[in-house]
Design a protein around this motif. Structure first.
Motif, mmCIF file in Angstrom:
data_model
loop_
_atom_site.group_PDB
_atom_site.id
_atom_site.type_symbol
_atom_site.label_atom_id
_atom_site.label_comp_id
_atom_site.label_asym_id
_atom_site.label_seq_id
_atom_site.Cartn_x
_atom_site.Cartn_y
_atom_site.Cartn_z
ATOM 1 N N ARG A 176 38.451 44.168 31.519
ATOM 2 C CA ARG A 176 37.751 43.447 30.452
ATOM 3 C C ARG A 176 36.969 42.228 30.935
ATOM 4 N NH1 ARG A 176 38.745 45.368 25.431
ATOM 5 N NH2 ARG A 176 38.108 43.370 24.551
ATOM 6 N N VAL A 177 36.461 42.312 32.143
ATOM 7 C CA VAL A 177 35.554 41.271 32.627
ATOM 8 C C VAL A 177 34.119 41.736 32.396
ATOM 9 C CG1 VAL A 177 34.796 39.968 34.644
ATOM 10 C CG2 VAL A 177 37.219 40.395 34.279
ATOM 11 N N CYS A 178 33.844 42.982 32.712
ATOM 12 C CA CYS A 178 32.588 43.668 32.385
ATOM 13 C C CYS A 178 31.340 43.083 33.021
ATOM 14 C CB CYS A 178 32.407 43.795 30.870
ATOM 15 S SG CYS A 178 33.755 44.715 30.099
ATOM 16 N N GLU A 179 31.500 42.423 34.136
ATOM 17 C CA GLU A 179 30.372 41.960 34.935
ATOM 18 C C GLU A 179 30.869 41.635 36.329
ATOM 19 O OE1 GLU A 179 29.974 37.257 34.039
ATOM 20 O OE2 GLU A 179 29.372 38.550 32.399
ATOM 21 N N ARG A 180 29.951 41.673 37.296
ATOM 22 C CA ARG A 180 30.249 41.297 38.678
ATOM 23 C C ARG A 180 31.370 42.111 39.307
ATOM 24 N NH1 ARG A 180 30.726 35.254 39.672
ATOM 25 N NH2 ARG A 180 30.535 36.053 41.780
ATOM 26 N N GLY A 181 31.460 43.372 38.923
ATOM 27 C CA GLY A 181 32.481 44.236 39.490
ATOM 28 C C GLY A 181 31.992 44.926 40.735
ATOM 29 N N PRO A 182 32.881 45.635 41.353
ATOM 30 C CA PRO A 182 34.287 45.829 41.048
ATOM 31 C C PRO A 182 35.073 44.519 41.082
ATOM 32 C CG PRO A 182 33.559 47.471 42.652
ATOM 33 C CD PRO A 182 32.464 46.468 42.496
ATOM 34 N N ILE A 183 36.064 44.455 40.207
ATOM 35 C CA ILE A 183 36.945 43.297 40.090
ATOM 36 C C ILE A 183 38.301 43.677 40.685
ATOM 37 C CG2 ILE A 183 38.156 41.746 38.493
ATOM 38 C CD1 ILE A 183 35.106 41.301 38.502
ATOM 39 N N LEU A 184 38.845 42.805 41.518
ATOM 40 C CA LEU A 184 40.176 43.005 42.090
ATOM 41 C C LEU A 184 41.068 41.870 41.620
ATOM 42 C CD1 LEU A 184 42.135 44.517 44.017
ATOM 43 C CD2 LEU A 184 41.310 42.984 45.827
ATOM 44 N N LEU A 185 42.142 42.225 40.925
ATOM 45 C CA LEU A 185 43.115 41.248 40.447
ATOM 46 C C LEU A 185 44.350 41.335 41.328
ATOM 47 C CD1 LEU A 185 44.353 39.244 38.463
ATOM 48 C CD2 LEU A 185 44.755 41.162 36.902
ATOM 49 N N VAL A 186 44.745 40.209 41.906
ATOM 50 C CA VAL A 186 45.901 40.145 42.805
ATOM 51 C C VAL A 186 47.040 39.436 42.078
ATOM 52 C CG1 VAL A 186 46.774 39.306 45.018
ATOM 53 C CG2 VAL A 186 44.383 40.041 44.824
ATOM 54 N N TRP A 187 48.110 40.201 41.792
ATOM 55 C CA TRP A 187 49.311 39.638 41.175
ATOM 56 C C TRP A 187 50.395 39.530 42.217
ATOM 57 C CZ3 TRP A 187 48.978 37.392 36.691
ATOM 58 C CH2 TRP A 187 48.029 37.815 35.779
ATOM 59 N N PRO A 188 51.254 38.564 42.199
ATOM 60 C CA PRO A 188 51.452 37.584 41.135
ATOM 61 C C PRO A 188 50.607 36.339 41.295
ATOM 62 C CG PRO A 188 53.191 37.317 42.731
ATOM 63 C CD PRO A 188 52.329 38.465 43.207
ATOM 64 N N ASP A 189 49.685 36.335 42.250
ATOM 65 C CA ASP A 189 48.903 35.132 42.534
ATOM 66 C C ASP A 189 47.932 34.771 41.410
ATOM 67 O OD1 ASP A 189 50.271 35.438 44.887
ATOM 68 O OD2 ASP A 189 48.532 36.037 46.065
ATOM 69 N N GLY A 190 47.537 35.756 40.608
ATOM 70 C CA GLY A 190 46.590 35.492 39.535
ATOM 71 C C GLY A 190 45.194 35.196 40.039
ATOM 72 N N ILE B 230 46.312 38.713 51.411
ATOM 73 C CA ILE B 230 47.593 39.398 51.282
ATOM 74 C C ILE B 230 48.491 39.136 52.491
ATOM 75 C CG2 ILE B 230 48.742 41.622 50.928
ATOM 76 C CD1 ILE B 230 46.985 40.549 48.525
ATOM 77 N N ILE B 231 47.951 39.266 53.688
ATOM 78 C CA ILE B 231 48.760 39.041 54.891
ATOM 79 C C ILE B 231 48.828 37.547 55.242
ATOM 80 C CG2 ILE B 231 48.958 39.503 57.383
ATOM 81 C CD1 ILE B 231 47.687 42.282 56.768
ATOM 82 N N GLY B 232 47.668 36.879 55.267
ATOM 83 C CA GLY B 232 47.620 35.479 55.683
ATOM 84 C C GLY B 232 47.927 34.473 54.592
ATOM 85 N N GLN B 233 48.038 34.931 53.362
ATOM 86 C CA GLN B 233 48.373 34.088 52.217
ATOM 87 C C GLN B 233 47.362 32.981 51.958
ATOM 88 O OE1 GLN B 233 52.487 32.878 52.485
ATOM 89 N NE2 GLN B 233 53.145 34.932 53.009
#
Length: 129
Positions: free
Chosen positions: A60-74, A93-96
């Motif tokens: 539901r962003v509908c622009e500038r995709g593809p969108i990647l959401l990383v949880w639990p980091d938000g 993900i690896i280097g935080q």
């Protein structure tokens, strides 16, 4: 049950593609699957836990995709392409360390009475289905 370090949600192949070209979305999804495997992030022996990945129809962003959401980091990444996936996996993900220049928005978790929750507003141009 296995410990999970991150869950990656990629909005890339929506049935009503509004955020990105469906071909680019499919290529990005394939790159994400491949790089997660290449970096052995699905290995149950990882002390941090495994990395899950899910293809989302729409975030539901509908622009500038593809969108990647990383949880639990938000962390919400915009304009994610096959070329960007590896850097996000290695650096974030690896280097935080999130890739700051590609972040669209942040919706960090908070602990409230021992329960995790996240504030998801304001939405950016929410899609109308």
């Amino acid at each position: 049950m296995q410990r999970v370090s991150h869950h990656l949600l990629l909005c890339a192949t929506a049935t009503k593609a509004k955020c990105c070209d469906s071909v680019l979305g499919a290529q990005t999804w394939n790159a994400l699957k491949s790089i997660v495997r290449e970096l052995d992030l699905e290995n149950a022996a990882r002390p941090e836990g495994i990395v899950l990945r899910s293809k989302a129809d729409c975030l539901r962003v509908c622009e500038r995709g593809p969108i990647l959401l990383v949880w639990p980091d938000g962390i919400w990444y915009s304009d994610v392409s096959p070329d960007r996936v590896k850097r996000i996996m290695e650096q974030h993900i690896i280097g935080q360390q999130p890739v700051e220049e590609w972040i669209l928005k942040r919706t960090p978790f908070e602990a409230i009475n021992g329960v995790l929750s996240a504030e998801i507003r304001p939405q950016i141009n929410p899609g109308k289905d």
